[in-house]
Design an enzyme around this catalytic site. Structure first.
Site, PDB file in Angstrom:
ATOM      1  N   SER A 138     -58.651  45.662 -68.623  1.00  7.53           N
ATOM      2  CA  SER A 138     -57.486  46.884 -68.265  1.00  7.53           C
ATOM      3  C   SER A 138     -58.214  48.042 -67.197  1.00  7.53           C
ATOM      4  CB  SER A 138     -57.060  47.397 -69.001  1.00  7.53           C
ATOM      5  OG  SER A 138     -55.974  46.038 -69.808  1.00  7.53           O
TER       6      SER A 138
ATOM      7  N   LYS B 130     -56.671  48.613 -64.006  1.00  9.75           N
ATOM      8  CA  LYS B 130     -55.396  49.756 -63.762  1.00  9.75           C
ATOM      9  C   LYS B 130     -55.915  51.143 -63.801  1.00  9.75           C
ATOM     10  CE  LYS B 130     -52.734  47.329 -68.207  1.00  9.75           C
ATOM     11  NZ  LYS B 130     -53.732  46.774 -68.110  1.00  9.75           N
TER      12      LYS B 130
ATOM     13  N   SER C  52     -52.497  50.896 -71.866  1.00 12.34           N
ATOM     14  CA  SER C  52     -53.145  49.908 -71.044  1.00 12.34           C
ATOM     15  C   SER C  52     -51.508  49.072 -71.424  1.00 12.34           C
ATOM     16  CB  SER C  52     -54.457  49.520 -71.955  1.00 12.34           C
ATOM     17  OG  SER C  52     -54.727  48.623 -70.901  1.00 12.34           O
TER      18      SER C  52
END
Length: 371
Positions: A128, A131, A185
């Site tokens: 993640s 992101k 997340s």
């Protein structure tokens, strides 16, 4: 006679049928199987295997109490899932701080001086951390943060089957989706952001990779907006470049460092918390951060923080243990607070390849896996 026969049949079924139940015992799964035991015989049936034992149970059969014995065998510990870093042998690289992360990179943000590095050029899955680039592309594209987007079935994770509090059909502003994607997340939020980019998710991923090339992130490649795929890869050196640039965006600084946030979803309030508890610690001054985890990547963390009056970028990849990435950040901070340049690393005594930068930097290296 019929009643006795039926009772006997049910009893036999209860005695010999494996019990469809599993119990947790010290982190291991206990497999339970009911067996037939004659009176006064249990002691003879205790297996020599010390992972196996008998447990006495009292059950009811057609309203009558019946004593049975269950054979409980504690399963062997599950094999640990190896990360990409483990498979490359990066976990065998020692460093003077005994970090739990296979990869580490620390940079003075203002002078670009490398303060610490360990396997920093190796391209690995980043989970993640992806992101952060997702947020960077959204902000740089100046997309309308007040536009209402809808979570659809296309945003559901059919790759790793992660859960989400955002139900299909949830309507939310782009800004709120970005907020919880970066802070908590939220995978469906990140997927919805990519899907609602002009041209759809494919155009969004192309924009992510174009931005990586623009930042000279040469060991970086993206395939989705959430980081659920292990094909999202980068190196610590590349991620430090992204963190430094993302730190210039006030919205990314705010969204990644908010301790918690409440969004309206389907007429109800959902409270989200930051995946990095350090943002709420008064002894930390964190300007931007992002965490990540999938099995292939291990625990990951990138941060910008002020330490001893110095703006520092930290990257930790493939860390072992749930809190190990933040613990490594603490070890690094204490080391930075204590060092006086130049520092000669103790790792050299162990035969580990080490380089020392022009300042106080320490490097422990390996060749890159992906170019």
């Amino acid at each position: 006679m019929l009643k006795l026969a039926l009772t006997a049949a049910i009893s036999m079924m209860l005695v010999f049928e494996p019990v469809a139940a599993e119990a947790k015992s010290k982190g291991r799964t206990a497999v339970v199987k009911r067996i037939k035991v004659k009176k006064h015989e249990p002691a003879k049936l205790v297996a020599s295997d010390n992972r196996q034992r008998l447990v006495r149970r009292v059950i009811k059969v057609r309203g009558k109490r019946k004593v049975v014995y269950e054979q409980v065998r504690r399963a062997a510990p599950a094999l640990a899932i190896l990360s990409a870093g483990d498979l490359a042998g990066l976990n065998l690289t020692h460093d003077p701080l005994a970090l739990r992360s296979s990869v580490a990179y620390v940079l003075d943000q203002d002078s670009s001086e490398v303060l610490f590095e360990k396997n920093s050029s190796v391209a690995l899955p980043i989970a993640s951390i992806t992101k952060l680039m997702t947020g960077f592309v959204v902000v740089q594209a100046h997309q309308n943060l007040d536009e209402i987007l809808t979570v659809t079935e296309d945003d559901v994770d059919h790759h790793k089957f992660t859960s989400s509090r955002l139900q299909v059909g949830t309507r939310m502003t782009r800004g709120d989706l970005l907020h919880i994607a970066l802070m908590s997340s939220e995978n469906r939020a990140a997927a919805a952001l990519g899907r609602n980019y002009p041209g759809g998710i494919n155009a969004f991923v192309a924009a992510m990779n174009a931005k990586a090339r623009e930042l000279s992130m040469n060991n970086t490649h993206y395939v989705d907006s959430s980081g659920l795929s292990s094909q999202n890869v980068s190196s610590a050196r590349d991620l430090a470049k992204l963190v430094s640039m993302a730190h210039h965006e006030p919205l990314l600084r705010q969204y990644t460092t908010d301790p918690n946030y409440v969004v309206e979803a389907g007429g109800r309030a959902l409270r989200y918390s930051n995946t990095n508890y350090l943002v709420a610690m008064p002894d930390w001054n964190i300007g931007l951060q992002k965490t990540g985890f999938i099995n292939e990547a291990g625990r990951c963390l990138v941060m910008q923080a002020m330490i001893q009056g110095r703006n520092v970028v930290m990257v930790f990849l493939d860390s072992k243990g749930k809190q190990s990435r933040t613990a490594d950040a603490g070890r690094m901070r204490r080391w930075l607070e204590a060092i006086k340049p130049p520092v000669i690393p103790a790792a050299a005594a162990a035969g580990v390849p080490v380089t020392v930068s022009a300042g106080a930097g320490v490097g422990v290296g390996a060749a890159p896996l992906v170019q």
